[in-house]
Every structure is written in C-alpha cells, then in structure tokens.
Write an enzyme that holds these catalytic residues in place. Structure first.
Site, PDB file in Angstrom:
ATOM      1  N   LEU A  89      44.377 -15.293  -0.909  1.00  9.88           N
ATOM      2  CA  LEU A  89      44.060 -14.759   0.355  1.00  9.88           C
ATOM      3  C   LEU A  89      44.951 -14.283   0.978  1.00  9.88           C
ATOM      4  O   LEU A  89      45.233 -13.997   2.273  1.00  9.88           O
ATOM      5  CB  LEU A  89      43.578 -16.126   1.035  1.00  9.88           C
ATOM      6  CG  LEU A  89      41.954 -17.125   0.693  1.00  9.88           C
ATOM      7  CD1 LEU A  89      42.085 -18.315   1.577  1.00  9.88           C
ATOM      8  CD2 LEU A  89      41.293 -15.791   0.465  1.00  9.88           C
ATOM      9  N   LYS A 122      49.692 -13.351   1.113  1.00 16.22           N
ATOM     10  CA  LYS A 122      50.689 -13.785  -0.225  1.00 16.22           C
ATOM     11  C   LYS A 122      52.428 -13.287   1.023  1.00 16.22           C
ATOM     12  O   LYS A 122      52.216 -12.228   1.913  1.00 16.22           O
ATOM     13  CB  LYS A 122      51.296 -12.690  -0.997  1.00 16.22           C
ATOM     14  CG  LYS A 122      52.124 -12.459  -2.409  1.00 16.22           C
ATOM     15  CD  LYS A 122      51.449 -11.856  -3.714  1.00 16.22           C
ATOM     16  CE  LYS A 122      52.023 -12.657  -4.578  1.00 16.22           C
ATOM     17  NZ  LYS A 122      51.797 -11.249  -5.561  1.00 16.22           N
ATOM     18  N   GLY A 123      52.863 -14.281   0.598  1.00 18.85           N
ATOM     19  CA  GLY A 123      54.487 -14.049   1.592  1.00 18.85           C
ATOM     20  C   GLY A 123      56.129 -13.877   0.619  1.00 18.85           C
ATOM     21  O   GLY A 123      55.689 -13.762  -0.859  1.00 18.85           O
ATOM     22  N   SER A 170      55.538 -17.530  -0.862  1.00 16.90           N
ATOM     23  CA  SER A 170      54.426 -18.631  -0.891  1.00 16.90           C
ATOM     24  C   SER A 170      53.111 -17.152  -1.196  1.00 16.90           C
ATOM     25  O   SER A 170      53.238 -15.997  -0.872  1.00 16.90           O
ATOM     26  CB  SER A 170      54.749 -19.291   0.428  1.00 16.90           C
ATOM     27  OG  SER A 170      54.276 -18.430   1.692  1.00 16.90           O
ATOM     28  N   VAL A 218      49.183 -17.719  -0.441  1.00 18.36           N
ATOM     29  CA  VAL A 218      48.084 -18.607   0.010  1.00 18.36           C
ATOM     30  C   VAL A 218      46.821 -17.930  -0.816  1.00 18.36           C
ATOM     31  O   VAL A 218      46.343 -17.201  -0.817  1.00 18.36           O
ATOM     32  CB  VAL A 218      47.455 -18.917   1.582  1.00 18.36           C
ATOM     33  CG1 VAL A 218      46.675 -19.672   1.638  1.00 18.36           C
ATOM     34  CG2 VAL A 218      48.916 -18.452   2.165  1.00 18.36           C
ATOM     35  N   ASP A 273      55.536 -18.743  18.729  1.00 21.35           N
ATOM     36  CA  ASP A 273      55.631 -17.559  18.187  1.00 21.35           C
ATOM     37  C   ASP A 273      54.285 -17.079  18.610  1.00 21.35           C
ATOM     38  O   ASP A 273      53.095 -16.844  17.739  1.00 21.35           O
ATOM     39  CB  ASP A 273      55.816 -17.296  17.048  1.00 21.35           C
ATOM     40  CG  ASP A 273      55.883 -15.369  16.015  1.00 21.35           C
ATOM     41  OD1 ASP A 273      56.251 -15.167  16.945  1.00 21.35           O
ATOM     42  OD2 ASP A 273      55.503 -15.642  14.621  1.00 21.35           O
TER      43      ASP A 273
END
Length: 529
Positions: free
Chosen positions: A20, A22-23, A26, A28, A136
């Site tokens: 779903l 991406k970092g 990480s 998802v 944030d």
C-alpha cells in the site's frame, strides 16, 4: 535484546497481501488475520537498519498508538517484533484523503466543513486528554474510514507525536510541516498541546475557502507571516462565510498559545456544536474549485520532491536531517580533480524530506515534514536541536553515493566515455542545458560531447562539489543533489569557472550503483572552449 526463541507471531497469525505504501525503512501492506479474515494494514519496519534512537522512536510511536482508542483515530491493533522486522498492525482505511473526497462531492457547504473539523477536534481532544501532542496535523494525515458516504474522518501518522506532562510547555524540537507550524515552534519557545490547535485553525481555513492562510514560496517569508499571525479574510470568498466560523478561526490562530482555544473549548463553540442552526448550508463551489487546485499543487510538488529532491534556494539550503559529510579534499592523479565541500551551515532556508511516511498512505506534502532536533521529543536530552544521529549503515550508503558521483564526474572531466558508461544506466534520462530543456534518453547525446570535446581536452579541469545532500530511497535507490563548480582554462588560456545545480538519481542493480536520471540547471557542465 537477546531472546531464547525467535518470535513468529505475525507470520503465524497474519497473511500478507499487496503493498500500500513504502518508506526508506518500512513498507505498508494489506494483511488479513487468519482466524477472523479481518483486514488490516501492516506497517513493516526493517529493524536491522534502525539506530538505537530510531528504535526509541518506534517504541514511542507504538506506545502512543496503543493508548489511543477513538473512532476518529487510525487504531493500532497489534505491535509485534520478529527477527529483523517489527510489525505495526493498523486499521485498514480505504476512503483516501478527506481533502480528495471533498472535491469529488456534488455538494459541499460550511456545515460540511463544520462536520469535518468537529471530527478532527474530537480526535485531537482525545489525544490531548491522554497527554499526547500529534505535531503533524495536515491534510495528508486526515483519512476516511471507507468510500461510503458519511465515512468517519480518521487521524493518522503518529510518527512525530510526543508525550507531554499535562499542560506543561517544553522544547521538544523543531518538527512538523512548514505551513502548519505554530508561532511558538518557529520562535523555538517551549510548546505543548496548543500547537495542534493552531494546525487545526490552518486546516479549518482551508476547508472553508480552499487555500491556506499562510503561504509564500520563500520559506523565510512564510515563517515571518506565521510568527506575525498575518492572515486575513479577503473578499469576495470570505463574504459568504458566517462570522461564527471566522471567530473560531481567530481563536485557533491566536499567536499567544496560552490564550488559544483548547480542543475541548472548540468542540463547545456554537459553529461546531450547533452547526444546523449556525453554519451556512450554501453550496461553496468556489471552495471546491480552489481546493481541487490546492490538492493538485500538493500532489505535483510532492511528486517533484520525491523524484528530484532539490531546493529552489539550493545554495542557501541546509537539510538538517543529514549530518555534515565527512569527506575532505579528493585529489586525483589525472588531469582532472574533484573536490568535495561539506554542507553549508547557512540557516536561512530549511529543506527536509519527510522522516516517515504515514502508515496508511503514500502522498507527500509539498511543504514536507521537517525534523531538526536531536532528541525528537525524547525529553531530558541537552543535545543541540540542530543535529541528528543517523544510522551508521545509512551514513555508509550516503558516502557510497557521494563517492560514485565523484567517480562519474571524474570520468566526465577525463573524457573517459567507457568509464562513464559503466557508471550510467543505458537508458539514462536527463534534463540539461545542452538539450535546451528537452528530456534526453540514452547515451548517444552524451557520446557526442565525449568524442568531440571532452576527450580532446588536454587542459586541466578541477571540480568542486558543494553541499552534497544524499537522500536514501528504500534499499536500492538514492538521490544526490549538489552544486558543481567547474574550473577550467578557456581557448585563450584564461581561467574560467562555471556553476551548475545538479541532481542524480541512483539505482543499485546486482550490487552496483547506476545513474538512472540526471537533472542539471545553470551553465553547461562541460564548458565549451
């Protein structure tokens, strides 16, 4: 921490499906609990690449999310550590961003805006009751539970959230997103829960007219506007907004945090709790149109930042998420040389990428989340707020990118096309002055300059790389942005210097870094003689 047996609870209990988001560290993915077939979103963090400080932040995020159980907050259902990975199992929210949903509606009124801010304030009030500050709040973090009409608004992404002591104010570091930062954060004063209310005021302003109260392409001017509380309600768009709505905005955007309305008080404001009689029901077509443009700008600028990661004020900018480069002067035995200058200490402009993606979305804010503090909300530290401890592995990878970029520039300076092609992808794309603004693909365009100019140059060339900023994008991609000064001798024997602002996107294939995209502004990188 050593354990006698490896935990496999996530692998045993959940089945993973499509990605779903991406970092850097990480990803998802949608997952299903095997015993109930209930769908969730799993944020999977590669803990092998986390520093001790990152581990602290991960633990803090999980601890905070476990506390929060509210219909207007994306809920954490499970937090599981396995060998090399940590899994955060959240609600699967499928309705997308609130702001995107609004522009798709056939009807949108002030009363609808009141209903939206009511739900946002409910979530903020809940976290404040638990002594949590989000830090944030922005459109990207306001999601809808589903695509059904009337779906609940859900507050997401507690990656920057902090734990506070009641109403006590303290300095937790400079963190947030520029357009939504409060005056006290910009002044570097002690702060607390009121920073979230200020951000709610900015969001409410946008909900009513489709554009933000504070905006300037120059971030320094933007910050000056915010610190002065310099916003207004211009005609004609604000003429049709009720005085009660403006009154609530004024109470939220009060410069003095001690006098700013609280979430609990805002929920009792007539425009919120008596919307059926106080808020206007008139359809706001102009707001929808403006909000559509606002959303488009956010997405466009987010896409540009994601791929280019270059500041308009590049020479003055300093990304404080990156520590100073360790490299000194690099001397070469050939006729060319490449000199690496570390990052500038100029503090006039700050450009930083988002530190962590929202757990359930991938969109980036054009004014991306910035974090300039060492402690990032971990109280008790006396470290400077202008430094950040980075993961050692990340530092090594950044140095790799700087080194390979130096090698590529040296190949250009030496006119060595063979060495150049070994470092570049055959399908290299580029924007550069020599191509007159056109996108060039492949190596033939560059080959012409190597064969007819660079390889025939016998005069010395010296290149200095200024302010290199490396952004790691996942496991096998990175982007470097820098200023390149090229010193050379022209045809009349006179020394000359040319400057260009450059960005290179690198992709690692089979353990080898290849340059896949190049963007250059300013004078041509290869000076004509």
């Amino acid at each position: 921490m050593a354990t006698t047996a490896t935990c496999t609870r996530f692998t045993d209990d959940y089945q993973l499906f499509e990605e779903l988001g991406k970092g850097a560290f990480s990803v998802v993915r949608r997952c299903v609990k095997k015993t109930s077939t209930q769908e969730y979103a799993a944020k999977i963090i590669n803990t092998k690449k986390l520093s001790a400080r990152d581990h602290q932040k991960l633990e803090r995020e999980a601890r905070i999310c476990r506390l929060l159980k509210h219909p207007n907050i994306v809920r954490l259902h499970d937090s599981i550590s396995e060998e090399g990975f940590h899994y955060l199992v959240f609600d699967l929210v499928t309705g997308g961003e609130l702001f995107e949903d609004i522009v798709a509606r056939e009807y949108y009124s002030e009363a609808d805006a009141s209903h939206c801010i009511h739900q946002i304030l409910e979530s903020v009030n809940h976290i404040h009751q638990h002594d949590i500050v989000h830090r944030d709040l922005k459109p990207e973090n306001l999601l809808l539970a589903s695509k059904c009409k009337g779906a609940a608004v859900k507050l997401a992404d507690f990656g920057l959230a902090i734990e506070v002591q009641g109403e006590q104010q303290a300095w937790f570091g400079f963190a947030g997103t520029p357009g939504y930062l409060s005056p006290e954060v910009l002044r570097k004063d002690p702060y607390g829960k009121p920073v979230d209310i200020w951000a709610c005021g900015v969001i409410l302003y946008i909900l009513l007219v489709g554009y933000p109260p504070f905006w300037d392409e120059d971030q320094h001017k933007l910050y000056q506007q915010i610190k002065a509380g310099a916003y207004d309600f211009p005609s004609p768009e604000w003429d049709t907004v009720t005085p009660e709505a403006k009154n609530l905005i004024n109470q939220m955007l009060t410069i003095n945090p001690a006098k700013r309305i609280t979430a609990d008080q805002a929920l009792k404001h007539p425009w919120v709790c008596q919307r059926s009689t106080v808020a206007s029901m008139m359809h706001r077509q102009e707001t929808v149109e403006c909000l559509r443009k606002f959303n488009a700008r956010r997405k466009l600028k987010g896409a540009i930042l994601t791929t280019m990661l270059v500041s308009r004020n590049f020479s003055a900018a300093k990304s404080l998420l990156n520590k100073k480069s360790d490299g000194g002067v690099k001397k070469r035995k050939s006729s060319s040389s490449v000199h690496l200058m570390p990052q500038s200490n100029n503090k006039n402009s700050l450009v930083s990428p988002a530190q962590e993606p929202a757990p359930l979305q991938t969109a980036m804010e054009p004014q991306t989340t910035v974090v300039h503090n060492a402690t990032d909300g971990i109280k008790g530290s006396t470290e400077s707020c202008n430094t950040t401890t980075e993961d050692e592995d990340l530092k090594v990878r950044k140095q790799e990118i700087i080194k390979i970029t130096e090698q590529l520039i040296e190949a250009i300076n030496n006119g060595d096309f063979e060495a150049y092609t070994k470092i570049c992808d055959p399908g290299l794309t580029s924007f550069e002055p020599e191509a007159l603004g056109n996108l060039v693909e492949g190596m033939d365009f560059h080959k012409f300059y190597f064969e007819n100019l660079l390889s025939k140059n016998s005069k010395p060339i010296h290149t200095t790389i200024l302010n290199p900023h490396v952004h790691v994008i996942g496991e096998d991609a990175a982007c470097i942005a820098y200023i390149r000064l090229t010193q050379y001798i022209d045809g009349q024997g006179r020394p000359r210097t040319s400057q260009s602002e450059e960005t290179r996107v690198w992709h690692r294939r089979d353990g080898k870094w290849l340059n896949v995209h190049y963007h250059c502004s300013g004078a041509p990188a290869a000076p004509l003689q």
